[in-house]
Scaffold this motif. Structure first.
Motif, PDB file in Angstrom:
ATOM      1  N   ILE A 239     -27.121  -3.322  -1.242  1.00  0.00           N
ATOM      2  CA  ILE A 239     -25.843  -1.719  -1.366  1.00  0.00           C
ATOM      3  C   ILE A 239     -25.475  -1.616   0.279  1.00  0.00           C
ATOM      4  O   ILE A 239     -24.466  -0.813   0.754  1.00  0.00           O
ATOM      5  CB  ILE A 239     -26.101  -1.439  -2.075  1.00  0.00           C
ATOM      6  CG1 ILE A 239     -25.941  -1.892  -3.993  1.00  0.00           C
ATOM      7  CG2 ILE A 239     -25.570   0.142  -2.639  1.00  0.00           C
ATOM      8  CD1 ILE A 239     -26.827  -1.339  -4.536  1.00  0.00           C
TER       9      ILE A 239
ATOM     10  N   ASP B 186     -22.186  -0.462   2.205  1.00  0.00           N
ATOM     11  CA  ASP B 186     -22.017   1.079   1.837  1.00  0.00           C
ATOM     12  C   ASP B 186     -21.317   0.782   4.523  1.00  0.00           C
ATOM     13  O   ASP B 186     -20.552   1.497   4.810  1.00  0.00           O
ATOM     14  CB  ASP B 186     -23.346   2.140   1.832  1.00  0.00           C
ATOM     15  CG  ASP B 186     -22.591   3.311   1.909  1.00  0.00           C
ATOM     16  OD1 ASP B 186     -22.155   3.323   1.854  1.00  0.00           O
ATOM     17  OD2 ASP B 186     -23.566   4.171   2.039  1.00  0.00           O
TER      18      ASP B 186
ATOM     19  N   SER C 147     -16.435   4.463   1.213  1.00  0.00           N
ATOM     20  CA  SER C 147     -17.764   4.075  -0.001  1.00  0.00           C
ATOM     21  C   SER C 147     -18.768   5.336  -0.180  1.00  0.00           C
ATOM     22  O   SER C 147     -19.084   5.754   0.266  1.00  0.00           O
ATOM     23  CB  SER C 147     -18.532   2.655   0.800  1.00  0.00           C
ATOM     24  OG  SER C 147     -19.189   3.266   1.414  1.00  0.00           O
TER      25      SER C 147
ATOM     26  N   TRP D   4     -21.991   5.391  -3.163  1.00  0.00           N
ATOM     27  CA  TRP D   4     -22.851   4.609  -4.046  1.00  0.00           C
ATOM     28  C   TRP D   4     -23.158   5.240  -5.171  1.00  0.00           C
ATOM     29  O   TRP D   4     -23.357   6.491  -5.812  1.00  0.00           O
ATOM     30  CB  TRP D   4     -24.586   5.057  -2.927  1.00  0.00           C
ATOM     31  CG  TRP D   4     -26.115   4.309  -4.471  1.00  0.00           C
ATOM     32  CD1 TRP D   4     -26.579   4.257  -5.076  1.00  0.00           C
ATOM     33  CD2 TRP D   4     -27.034   3.940  -3.057  1.00  0.00           C
ATOM     34  NE1 TRP D   4     -27.582   3.921  -5.426  1.00  0.00           N
ATOM     35  CE2 TRP D   4     -27.984   3.517  -4.317  1.00  0.00           C
ATOM     36  CE3 TRP D   4     -26.974   3.132  -2.140  1.00  0.00           C
ATOM     37  CZ2 TRP D   4     -28.890   2.681  -3.633  1.00  0.00           C
ATOM     38  CZ3 TRP D   4     -27.801   2.353  -1.507  1.00  0.00           C
ATOM     39  CH2 TRP D   4     -29.019   2.047  -2.414  1.00  0.00           C
TER      40      TRP D   4
ATOM     41  N   LEU E  69     -21.284   0.462  -6.012  1.00  0.00           N
ATOM     42  CA  LEU E  69     -20.255   0.826  -4.442  1.00  0.00           C
ATOM     43  C   LEU E  69     -19.270   1.012  -4.993  1.00  0.00           C
ATOM     44  O   LEU E  69     -18.401   0.832  -5.118  1.00  0.00           O
ATOM     45  CB  LEU E  69     -20.834  -0.068  -4.142  1.00  0.00           C
ATOM     46  CG  LEU E  69     -20.375   0.249  -2.149  1.00  0.00           C
ATOM     47  CD1 LEU E  69     -21.454   1.919  -2.013  1.00  0.00           C
ATOM     48  CD2 LEU E  69     -20.192  -0.660  -1.038  1.00  0.00           C
TER      49      LEU E  69
END
Ligand SMILES: Cc1cc2nc3c(=O)[nH]c(=O)nc-3n(C[C@H](O)[C@H](O)[C@H](O)COP(=O)(O)O)c2cc1C
Length: 172
Positions: free
Chosen positions: A97, A101, A111, A113, A147
């Protein structure tokens, strides 16, 4: 963009213009996740790309708070990992991730999380169970996070290198 520039310019972007992410960019972001390192090179992660507005809206309700951007984003990448394949599934997911990102930041794509594991929905159901049900994921799969991706509505200021707090670094 150089790596350090991507690191300092990266921000969590939760508001999007509504424009579509170019296919090439989405492919490059996925490439970053697929090429991320994993313990013993076991690669336990799988990546579900969600673009259906209805599914994005449902995912945004998978946990009680902090998932609203999923209803607004252009695409979401659900990172799932086979926990039977690797006991480091959480670390492997997190690094995938983080790579995606950073790749998104490099490409000028917003983006954010969205934490899933260890979080709960309003009714107390584990967020992970909700996501697994929505995507019909089999049991060995765990979901660390999703994401959210979209073209940024505004450009947020990056983090200045001076913000790095070296008092958190300890020399022995
Ligand atoms: C492990 C982790 C979990 C996060 N979970 C969420 C989340 O569920 N929802 C959200 O809006 N942002 C989430 N974030 C984003 C953080 O809130 C954000 O990175 C932090 O506030 C610093 O802001 P910046 O990314 O713009 O530098 C998460 C970030 C990390 C690394």
């Amino acid at each position: 963009m150089e790596t350090f520039e991507a690191i300092t310019s990266r921000r969590s972007v939760r508001q999007y213009s509504g424009a579509a992410i170019p296919d090439e960019s989405l492919k490059k972001i996925l490439c970053a996740g697929l090429l991320a390192p994993s313990s013993r090179g076991q690669k336990p992660c799988q990546f579900a790309v969600v673009r259906s507005r209805e599914m994005l809206t449902q995912l945004s309700r998978a946990k009680a708070a902090g998932a609203g951007m999923l209803a607004e984003c252009d695409a979401a990448i659900v990172v799932m990992a086979d926990a039977q394949k690797a006991d480091t599934w959480l670390e492997d997911s997190a690094i995938a991730i983080a790579y995606m990102d950073l790749m998104a930041a490099d490409l000028g794509i917003g983006s954010c999380w969205c934490q899933i594991c260890m979080r709960k929905a309003k009714d107390g159901t584990p967020a992970e169970d909700n996501v697994k049900e929505l995507l019909s994921l089999p049991d060995p799969y765990r979901v660390a996070a999703i994401l959210a991706l979209g073209m940024p509505r505004t450009r947020l200021p990056g983090h200045a290198a001076e913000e790095a707090d070296f008092s958190r670094v300890h020399l022995y």
